[in-house]
Scaffold this active site. Structure first.
Site, PDB file in Angstrom:
ATOM      1  N   LYS A 236       0.856  -1.186   0.000  1.00  0.00           N
ATOM      2  CA  LYS A 236       0.000   0.000   0.000  1.00  0.00           C
ATOM      3  C   LYS A 236       0.891   1.235   0.000  1.00  0.00           C
ATOM      4  O   LYS A 236       1.934   1.264   0.673  1.00  0.00           O
ATOM      5  CB  LYS A 236      -0.901  -0.028   1.239  1.00  0.00           C
ATOM      6  CG  LYS A 236      -1.914   1.113   1.322  1.00  0.00           C
ATOM      7  CD  LYS A 236      -2.797   0.951   2.549  1.00  0.00           C
ATOM      8  CE  LYS A 236      -3.851   2.056   2.625  1.00  0.00           C
ATOM      9  NZ  LYS A 236      -4.757   1.906   3.789  1.00  0.00           N
TER      10      LYS A 236
ATOM     11  N   SER B 250      -9.444   1.929   2.274  1.00  0.00           N
ATOM     12  CA  SER B 250      -8.512   2.748   1.523  1.00  0.00           C
ATOM     13  C   SER B 250      -7.392   1.949   0.853  1.00  0.00           C
ATOM     14  O   SER B 250      -6.642   2.495   0.044  1.00  0.00           O
ATOM     15  CB  SER B 250      -7.883   3.788   2.452  1.00  0.00           C
ATOM     16  OG  SER B 250      -7.140   3.166   3.489  1.00  0.00           O
TER      17      SER B 250
ATOM     18  N   SER C 110     -10.050  -0.477   6.310  1.00  0.00           N
ATOM     19  CA  SER C 110      -9.379  -0.237   5.034  1.00  0.00           C
ATOM     20  C   SER C 110      -8.656  -1.428   4.437  1.00  0.00           C
ATOM     21  O   SER C 110      -8.259  -1.384   3.274  1.00  0.00           O
ATOM     22  CB  SER C 110      -8.402   0.934   5.173  1.00  0.00           C
ATOM     23  OG  SER C 110      -9.108   2.143   5.303  1.00  0.00           O
TER      24      SER C 110
END
Length: 504
Positions: free
Chosen positions: A96, A171, A195
């Site tokens: 990420k 996210s 997320s």
């Protein structure tokens, strides 16, 4: 070199911002008293920083375009080959894009951070490389990770691999997409309100939010230290358990970690579900926006656990709803102080600070209008709570969070696992470009009803795919006791082995 000393006029202005009044004579006297402290600053400035070494060569890489990035899931592609042997040898990983990888740009989904390049690897990156993995790039994430949708990432929305133009969830949007699309074997996500689990559910993969502090957060840009989690996102349960074995455990640099209890998670995979006690969390099926078709898919999957030998019954856990409500003061005031006023690092914790990130992120003030509406609304709530109520609701919510954790713990003393829908509905179309602020923010935060609670209480929670609604994946969430990830993997592996979820 010497730091810049203030003038008497600057000190008078500074005192005014601290709600004090100084005469010129007083300012001059105070300034003289401050010089020995500034001498200490000079000494600190001359000393080298403590920066963890990066042992594996890499190139900076670049963001792919066109057909090479058809879902907008890649923030940057590169290649960092890890150790020649290890449990993850030959496996490809995406990080990420709030996770530091030395020499490779990190944007955290936000144009205001564009151009920042970390100087060291996050602990999870180092551990994956030491285990033989090859890190092949950074996955797009949402704007400073403040969205459960995937329309808030700069420069473009991330698309669901099951349906172009639909949300992948956020996210950790790009991480889920790259795994689901088969572009990487494994990915790392972050979770402060869901997320990891939301995008994993909407993309049809397995995503675990571990117990708070089990996986070190060192080298990952924080939102709020008491909510910060990092976890594995994979196409199957075994890979997820193997990744956690590699990433879990104290690193001596993250104060979120208090004697974390690690386990050999892959050893739990063949134990089956027979004898497990599973509580169907009533509150998880009472969300106002729960799609009945999603609820039916999850209940059908729960019945399959019963067929595998687990005992299953309904249980009410009022702490679930309480914990969800606690997220607003803790999340909003906490992120406003740590991530924004604290320049992405904050104060008052003995962790590894990224000084360059602090310097770079401080520039958000000159570009504040470019912040996403989902971040702005959280900042407005947080700043109001700080200014009008002196942070008392953050403090009170943290106190009450212990009550919420105790409520979960009580239920988990009677059951091995709790189960509920991960997300109340399947992936939705992206909001239209130029939509209202209301639509933009609503579509970013409307899906958090079941996932935010475990970030408050710190319990581990995993989503596993359990069927399709209109051709889009549905996720079932298992919640376990603190450090009982093995029990979650035991149940998830039994379910995975019993059926092809795409046929449900």
């Amino acid at each position: 070199m010497a730091i810049v000393r203030p003038t008497t006029e600057q000190l008078e202005a500074l005192a005014s911002r601290l709600h004090m009044r100084l005469t010129t004579e007083e300012a001059s006297e105070y300034l003289a008293l401050m010089q020995s402290s500034f001498d200490a600053y000079d000494l600190i400035d001359e000393l080298p920083d403590e920066v963890p070494p990066s042992r594996y060569p890499r190139a900076a890489g670049q963001r792919p375009t066109g057909d090479m990035n058809r879902y907008n899931a890649w923030a940057c592609k590169t290649e960092v080959k890890g150790a020649a042997a290890g449990p993850l040898a030959g496996r490809t990983v995406a990080l990420k894009d709030n996770i530091a990888l030395a020499g490779v740009p990190m944007m955290n989904g936000a144009s205001t951070l564009e151009g920042f390049v970390p100087a060291y690897d996050a602990t999870v990156a180092t551990r994956l490389l030491d285990a033989g993995a090859t890190i092949v790039g950074k996955a797009t994430c949402e704007h400073f990770c403040l969205s459960g949708g995937s329309h808030t990432s700069d420069p473009e929305p991330v698309h669901n691999p099951h349906r172009q133009g639909y949300s992948s969830g956020g996210s950790s949007s790009g991480s889920a997409v790259l795994v689901a699309a088969g572009e990487v074997d494994l990915a790392v996500g972050g979770d402060q309100g869901g997320s990891v689990r939301i995008p994993a559910a909407w993309c049809g993969i397995y995503g675990l939010k571990p117990t708070h502090g089990l996986v070190p957060y060192t080298g990952i840009m924080p939102i709020e230290s008491t909510l910060d989690h990092a976890g594995p996102m994979t196409a199957n349960v075994r890979d997820n358990a193997l990744m956690l074995e590699v990433m879990a455990g104290a690193d001596g640099l993250d104060p979120r970690q208090v004697a974390p209890q690690v386990d050999a998670y892959t050893q739990a995979l063949g134990r089956g579900a027979d004898g497990l006690r599973i509580g169907i969390l009533s509150e998880g099926f009472q969300l106002a926006n729960l799609d009945s078709r999603v609820a039916d898919k999850v209940r059908d999957a729960i019945a399959r656990f019963e067929g595998l030998g687990a005992s299953v019954e309904e249980v009410s856990v009022p702490a679930h709803s309480l914990a969800g409500a606690l997220w607003s003061p803790i999340g909003c005031e906490g992120l406003t102080m740590q991530m924004m006023h604290g320049n992405g690092m904050g104060f008052n914790w003995k962790g590894q600070y990224d000084v360059a990130l602090l310097d770079r992120h401080a520039g958000w003030r000159e570009q504040a209008d470019a912040l996403s509406a989902s971040l702005k609304v959280c900042m407005f709530v947080g700043q109001y709570g700080l200014e009008r109520y002196n942070g008392r609701y953050y403090a009170k919510a943290q106190n009450i969070a212990r009550r919420a954790r105790a409520g979960y713990d009580h239920a988990l003393s009677q059951y091995d696992l709790l189960v509920m829908p991960t997300v109340p509905f399947a992936a939705q179309p992206h909001p239209e470009p130029g939509c209202s602020i209301t639509d933009y923010v609503s579509r970013a935060l409307e899906m958090l009803g079941n996932t935010a609670a475990q970030d408050i209480t710190g319990h581990p929670a995993m989503t596993l795919p359990c069927g399709l609604v209109d051709g889009l994946p549905v996720g079932l969430m298992l919640v376990g006791r603190h450090y009982a990830e093995s029990t979650i993997y035991q149940a998830a592996a039994a379910f995975e082995a019993s059926v092809d979820w795409k046929t449900l």
